[in-house]
Design a protein around this motif. Sequence first.
Motif, short mmCIF file in Angstrom:
data_model
loop_
_atom_site.label_atom_id
_atom_site.label_comp_id
_atom_site.label_asym_id
_atom_site.label_seq_id
_atom_site.Cartn_x
_atom_site.Cartn_y
_atom_site.Cartn_z
N GLY A 171 1.02 -1.37 0.22
CA GLY A 171 0.32 -0.07 0.21
C GLY A 171 0.51 1.11 0.17
O GLY A 171 0.49 2.34 -0.75
N GLY A 172 2.25 1.95 0.31
CA GLY A 172 3.21 2.19 0.71
C GLY A 172 3.19 2.34 -0.23
O GLY A 172 5.10 3.10 -0.32
N LEU A 173 4.04 1.65 -0.98
CA LEU A 173 4.89 1.58 -1.94
C LEU A 173 5.24 2.19 -3.58
O LEU A 173 3.66 1.89 -4.17
N ASP A 174 6.32 2.46 -3.94
CA ASP A 174 5.30 3.04 -5.25
C ASP A 174 6.41 2.55 -6.37
O ASP A 174 7.54 2.14 -6.24
N TYR A 175 5.43 2.21 -6.95
CA TYR A 175 5.21 1.24 -7.79
C TYR A 175 4.36 0.57 -9.37
O TYR A 175 3.69 1.26 -9.23
N GLU A 176 5.02 0.31 -10.42
CA GLU A 176 4.68 0.96 -12.04
C GLU A 176 3.44 -0.38 -11.83
O GLU A 176 3.42 -1.55 -11.65
N PRO A 177 2.25 -0.29 -11.85
CA PRO A 177 1.12 -1.43 -12.47
C PRO A 177 1.79 -2.48 -12.89
O PRO A 177 1.31 -3.52 -12.94
N GLU A 178 2.58 -2.10 -13.40
CA GLU A 178 2.95 -2.81 -14.81
C GLU A 178 3.75 -3.96 -13.72
O GLU A 178 3.94 -5.47 -14.76
N SER A 179 4.26 -3.59 -12.69
CA SER A 179 5.17 -4.91 -12.04
C SER A 179 4.38 -5.52 -11.19
O SER A 179 4.57 -7.05 -11.46
N LEU A 180 3.00 -5.28 -10.64
CA LEU A 180 2.04 -5.96 -10.29
C LEU A 180 1.73 -6.71 -11.51
O LEU A 180 1.46 -8.03 -10.64
N GLU A 181 1.03 -6.86 -12.52
CA GLU A 181 0.49 -6.93 -13.42
C GLU A 181 1.51 -8.26 -13.89
O GLU A 181 0.93 -9.49 -13.96
N ALA A 182 2.97 -8.12 -14.14
CA ALA A 182 3.71 -9.59 -14.26
C ALA A 182 4.06 -10.33 -13.11
O ALA A 182 3.91 -11.15 -13.43
N LEU A 183 3.48 -9.70 -11.78
CA LEU A 183 4.25 -10.45 -11.08
C LEU A 183 2.49 -11.27 -10.74
O LEU A 183 3.06 -13.22 -10.38
N LEU A 184 1.90 -10.92 -11.13
CA LEU A 184 0.45 -11.87 -11.03
C LEU A 184 0.17 -12.77 -11.62
O LEU A 184 0.17 -14.24 -11.83
#
Length: 345
Positions: free
Chosen positions: A59-72
Amino acid sequence: MTEHRSGAGWWRDSVFYRVDVRSFADADGDGVGDLDGVLSRLGYLELLGVDAIVLSGVGGLDYEPESLEALLSEAHHAGIRLMVAMDLDPARDDPREVLGAWLDLGVDGFHLDPREGASEPVRAVVDRYPERVVIGSGPGWQLGFNLDLAVAGFDAEAVQDAITRVLFAGDPRPAWAMATRETARDEAALTPVRAMALVQLGLPGAVCLRHGEELGLPGTQRMPMPWEGEKPPFGFSAAEGEWPSISAEWAPFTVESQLEDPHSTLSLYRRALELRNEHPAFRGDEVEWFGAPDGCLAFRRAGSELTCALNTTSEPVPVPPGEVLLSSRPLIGGQLPEGSAVWLC
């Protein structure tokens, strides 16, 4: 693809691995762990044999949405679910908005630290999404997070009382967790840690591990994960500078140093998770207790042949009948050594 539990009840006996993202792996070299770092170490988590990753601190992490999508995408391809840990206050937060956004992205559930009275509105949101799960404290969740084993300490009577109390409660299904350990690690300190791992993993219900627990690490909840090498930061980051939060004495605890050692704590966890996932003896939602010497306990998973015995005394004791599947320390003359546990079938 790794074969893991699937279907509506996939979570009932799953192993959940909580990753404090900032302290797990730093992919961009800024000294802080990130989602790309988790992705880079996904192969390790697949090798370890966990069923789900629980991301903490996102929640407090600055990340690109693409990073979460790739991890998922990569986690699901590997047969691993991906969940998010968060604090939720239903008096300020709208569960439909907060949780719905994550669920629409494809996450498989949450480990929540919510305020009282949150289970009903949260479940109303989560239950609209197939095969999603919530781990929480108190009634109303699919899985009930508890630290009863940790509170019991290394005392057979207290451990048996804790197990009986949690299983007797019945609902929700337990998610067993152990406390963070602060003391320096040596063989004597690791002995009860390894024994309690077999007790925890031998019980009906889910298991919640925290990153580094499988290495027998000391320290606080957000310790940087030691991966490889002989000096800090042990592969956690490529950032230059001092690392006062990482002890140089952690070299024997790195993943690299333990991975090929059949006697290491990591190897014990890997074998335990493999047996738990694949062996037919790991079934049954209740335990049957057997008579045991003072300072010891022995239980069987009801409806199966799995027996777990724990010796918290300072002397070896006889081993219950059965074929040894796994022991936290080698048996001595057919007896269970002091401070040890064994699985038999």
